[in-house]
Design an enzyme around this catalytic site. Structure first.
Site, PDB file in Angstrom:
ATOM      1  N   CYS A 252      18.810  -5.984  65.437  1.00  0.00           N
ATOM      2  CA  CYS A 252      19.525  -6.927  66.308  1.00  0.00           C
ATOM      3  C   CYS A 252      20.983  -7.123  65.899  1.00  0.00           C
ATOM      4  O   CYS A 252      21.722  -7.844  66.575  1.00  0.00           O
ATOM      5  CB  CYS A 252      18.784  -8.248  66.340  1.00  0.00           C
ATOM      6  SG  CYS A 252      17.072  -8.008  66.836  1.00  0.00           S
TER       7      CYS A 252
ATOM      8  N   HIS B 195      24.277 -16.405  65.976  1.00  0.00           N
ATOM      9  CA  HIS B 195      23.169 -15.481  66.245  1.00  0.00           C
ATOM     10  C   HIS B 195      22.012 -16.253  66.884  1.00  0.00           C
ATOM     11  O   HIS B 195      21.455 -15.812  67.878  1.00  0.00           O
ATOM     12  CB  HIS B 195      22.724 -14.788  64.958  1.00  0.00           C
ATOM     13  CG  HIS B 195      21.682 -13.746  65.190  1.00  0.00           C
ATOM     14  ND1 HIS B 195      21.900 -12.651  65.992  1.00  0.00           N
ATOM     15  CD2 HIS B 195      20.394 -13.627  64.757  1.00  0.00           C
ATOM     16  CE1 HIS B 195      20.815 -11.900  66.035  1.00  0.00           C
ATOM     17  NE2 HIS B 195      19.871 -12.466  65.300  1.00  0.00           N
TER      18      HIS B 195
ATOM     19  N   GLU C 189      21.417 -19.696  59.285  1.00  0.00           N
ATOM     20  CA  GLU C 189      22.801 -19.357  59.646  1.00  0.00           C
ATOM     21  C   GLU C 189      23.722 -20.566  59.433  1.00  0.00           C
ATOM     22  O   GLU C 189      24.834 -20.434  58.911  1.00  0.00           O
ATOM     23  CB  GLU C 189      22.845 -18.898  61.107  1.00  0.00           C
ATOM     24  CG  GLU C 189      24.244 -18.510  61.597  1.00  0.00           C
ATOM     25  CD  GLU C 189      24.251 -18.036  63.046  1.00  0.00           C
ATOM     26  OE1 GLU C 189      23.212 -18.187  63.740  1.00  0.00           O
ATOM     27  OE2 GLU C 189      25.292 -17.514  63.492  1.00  0.00           O
TER      28      GLU C 189
ATOM     29  N   LYS D  52      22.225 -17.325  73.451  1.00  0.00           N
ATOM     30  CA  LYS D  52      20.882 -16.769  73.699  1.00  0.00           C
ATOM     31  C   LYS D  52      19.975 -17.790  74.382  1.00  0.00           C
ATOM     32  O   LYS D  52      18.931 -17.427  74.917  1.00  0.00           O
ATOM     33  CB  LYS D  52      20.250 -16.289  72.395  1.00  0.00           C
ATOM     34  CG  LYS D  52      20.904 -15.029  71.827  1.00  0.00           C
ATOM     35  CD  LYS D  52      20.155 -14.493  70.621  1.00  0.00           C
ATOM     36  CE  LYS D  52      20.841 -13.286  70.005  1.00  0.00           C
ATOM     37  NZ  LYS D  52      22.016 -13.633  69.182  1.00  0.00           N
TER      38      LYS D  52
ATOM     39  N   HIS E 218      17.395 -12.808  74.053  1.00  0.00           N
ATOM     40  CA  HIS E 218      17.886 -12.013  72.923  1.00  0.00           C
ATOM     41  C   HIS E 218      17.889 -10.541  73.321  1.00  0.00           C
ATOM     42  O   HIS E 218      16.837  -9.945  73.528  1.00  0.00           O
ATOM     43  CB  HIS E 218      16.978 -12.255  71.716  1.00  0.00           C
ATOM     44  CG  HIS E 218      17.464 -11.628  70.454  1.00  0.00           C
ATOM     45  ND1 HIS E 218      18.637 -10.909  70.377  1.00  0.00           N
ATOM     46  CD2 HIS E 218      16.945 -11.625  69.196  1.00  0.00           C
ATOM     47  CE1 HIS E 218      18.802 -10.481  69.138  1.00  0.00           C
ATOM     48  NE2 HIS E 218      17.797 -10.896  68.401  1.00  0.00           N
TER      49      HIS E 218
ATOM     50  N   PHE F  51      16.578  -7.507  61.884  1.00  0.00           N
ATOM     51  CA  PHE F  51      15.413  -7.153  61.055  1.00  0.00           C
ATOM     52  C   PHE F  51      15.852  -6.055  60.093  1.00  0.00           C
ATOM     53  O   PHE F  51      16.502  -5.075  60.493  1.00  0.00           O
ATOM     54  CB  PHE F  51      14.277  -6.603  61.929  1.00  0.00           C
ATOM     55  CG  PHE F  51      13.507  -7.655  62.687  1.00  0.00           C
ATOM     56  CD1 PHE F  51      13.678  -9.010  62.457  1.00  0.00           C
ATOM     57  CD2 PHE F  51      12.566  -7.259  63.637  1.00  0.00           C
ATOM     58  CE1 PHE F  51      12.939  -9.955  63.157  1.00  0.00           C
ATOM     59  CE2 PHE F  51      11.819  -8.201  64.341  1.00  0.00           C
ATOM     60  CZ  PHE F  51      12.005  -9.546  64.107  1.00  0.00           C
TER      61      PHE F  51
END
Lengths: 420, 83
Positions: free
Chosen positions: A170, A310, A321, A342, A347, A408
């Site tokens: 991502c 994110h 974050e 998002k 996403h 990931f």
């Protein structure tokens, strides 16, 4: 500036997203706080635990003719649409060395996706099993390879300085844009078409992400399902689409009289080395990416007024974050308007860094931070100024903004942009 | 029932239109798949597979390289199709 530390600017943007088929309609949707998430009505979705997604607003078949489309994975089709918009927006027409007065040897493309041509791969496997070897498309390999969007956009504009595809789940789209900034900064190219794309709305990825407990199963409330920073958040909503920017050396843009949206200051990268799929909960890896960004560039925390976070709507990730932001920026976090787009787009995996860079560039251009929707009860662990429900004006003067993406594998990417 | 030469050309024109988007009226016997009809080596495989199905003929990979023009393919199919 010497040849290995050149200033990079953004001269074009393009997007095709769940909110709209171009960057203008995408931005309009963001400012309106509109959700792009809806029910999956396809037959194959009925058996799945997750039956919602943020599907593209305008099908690519409306602008890519069928003979071309049948040789392109859906992710490459999205990339091509976004790249064409960005290319035209930057004032270019046709190919480098042809109609576009640009040396092909000084033009690159860097476009990434998280999982490549997954619908092509799985679709052709279905054909192999159901119709036999002879029916497998001879275009399968060039369609499914993850570098296909970058390569096809490269062919479209005649890019010969280099065509690249960094893959980091991502974080891929953001890593692509960071890579492109470096290509120009260090002198390998004058212009780079850069971004991210993803087209993974298919039963297998949905089943797999669902079984990881990474996705929300809030099928009854699609528009409210992606809820970063809310106490009730329980996973991301899968989205699809692409975002592409034209990056250019400031000298090159000035020489041809192009108008730049903003400066692309640079990138900060790091890796968690913590877990293959879970974020490091204290945000230490993300913090190192942010610190690396500050160390590598002339960016200072005082000028950062906006962050496109994110924030995918997962319990651990959203907060990690924010912890990292506080750790690195200290009290300066309090003047940063933090947006989790998002909440509206879902996403887009490898496409996220692409469309969110487009959103960040537009936030600087219009001096408006888009809202975060669906926060009914703010998580008490949220330490930061979240832009909720409505857009918020950003200050006058020179301001900077960040776009963060994490993937990931523990990949952390922070991109920085600044008004000119 | 074997196809006539005319039927084969019409059929190939429809296949090339589907694969490469070339208007059917431009697909003539003297046209080269690669040079005139935007059919590259990968797309040629699609043309061959579709033609095999449509005209009940087998076109081995080794023979495909000899089919440069629509006329070559038409003659090949005329000669090899099942009676």
């Amino acid at each position: 500036m010497n040849a290995t530390n050149r200033t990079v600017v953004v001269t074009g943007i393009g997007a095709t997203t769940p909110l709209g088929g171009d960057s203008a309609s995408f931005w309009e949707g963001l400012l309106a706080g509109r959700s792009g998430v809806g029910p999956l009505t396809q037959d194959w979705a009925a058996q799945l635990p997750v039956r919602i997604a943020a599907q593209i607003a305008v099908e690519p078949g409306e602008s890519i003719p069928r003979p071309q489309a049948r040789k392109l994975d859906r992710s490459a089709q999205f990339a091509l649409i976004a790249a064409r918009e960005a290319w035209a927006d930057a004032g270019y027409t046709g190919k480098a060395g042809g109609e576009a007065s640009l040396d092909p040897n000084r033009l690159g493309t860097v476009i990434a996706s998280g999982i490549g041509g997954v619908t092509t791969l799985l679709g052709q496997y279905d054909i192999l099993r159901e119709q036999g070897v002879r029916k497998v498309s001879p275009h399968t390999v060039p369609m499914l390879m993850p570098n296909s969007p970058a390569a096809n956009v490269g062919l479209e504009v005649n890019a010969q300085a280099g065509v690249h595809t960094p893959v980091s789940a991502c974080a891929s789209g953001a890593e692509a844009i960071g890579y492109a900034i470096e290509m120009i900064r260090t002198g390998r190219a004058d212009v780079v078409v850069a971004g991210g794309t993803e087209a993974a709305i298919h039963p297998l990825p949905i089943a797999a992400f669902g079984n990881m407990m990474a996705m929300t199963k809030n099928n009854d409330d699609p528009e409210g399902a992606s809820r970063p920073y809310d106490t009730g958040r329980d996973g991301f909503v899968l989205g699809e689409g692409a975002g592409v920017v034209i990056l250019e050396s400031a000298e090159h843009a000035a020489q041809r009289g192009a108008t730049a949206y903003c400066e692309a200051i640079g990138q900060g990268l790091s890796a968690d080395s913590h877990h293959i799929a879970q974020p490091e909960p204290s945000g230490s890896g993300i913090a190192r990416a942010l610190q690396n960004l500050l160390d590598a560039t002339d960016l200072g925390p005082a000028e950062i007024t906006h962050i496109n976070a994110h924030a995918t709507s997962t319990p651990l990730g959203d907060v990690a974050e924010l912890k990292a932001l506080r750790k690195v920026f200290g009290n300066d976090v309090d003047h940063m308007a933090i947006s989790a787009t998002k909440s509206m787009t879902g996403h887009l995996l490898g496409g996220a860094g692409g469309i969110e860079t487009v959103a960040t560039v537009l936030a600087l251009k219009h001096r408006v931070a888009p809202p975060t929707v669906n926060i009914t009860e703010l998580d008490p662990e949220v330490d930061g100024d979240i832009v909720r429900d409505k857009p918020r004006e950003l200050p006058a003067g020179t301001i900077a903004a960040l776009n963060n993406s994490f993937g990931f594998g523990g990949h952390n990417v922070a991109l920085a942009f600044r008004t000119i | 029932m074997a196809a006539t030469q005319e039927e084969i050309v019409v059929g190939l024109a429809e296949i090339v239109n589907e694969v490469a988007g070339i208007p059917t009226e431009d697909v003539q016997v003297d046209k080269s798949f690669t040079d005139d009809l935007d059919v590259d080596s990968l797309s040629m495989v699609e043309v061959v597979v579709a033609a095999e199905e449509r005209f009940d003929v087998k076109i081995p990979d080794d023979d495909v390289k000899n089919l440069k023009t629509v006329g070559d393919a038409t003659n090949y199919i005329l000669k090899h199709q099942s009676a």
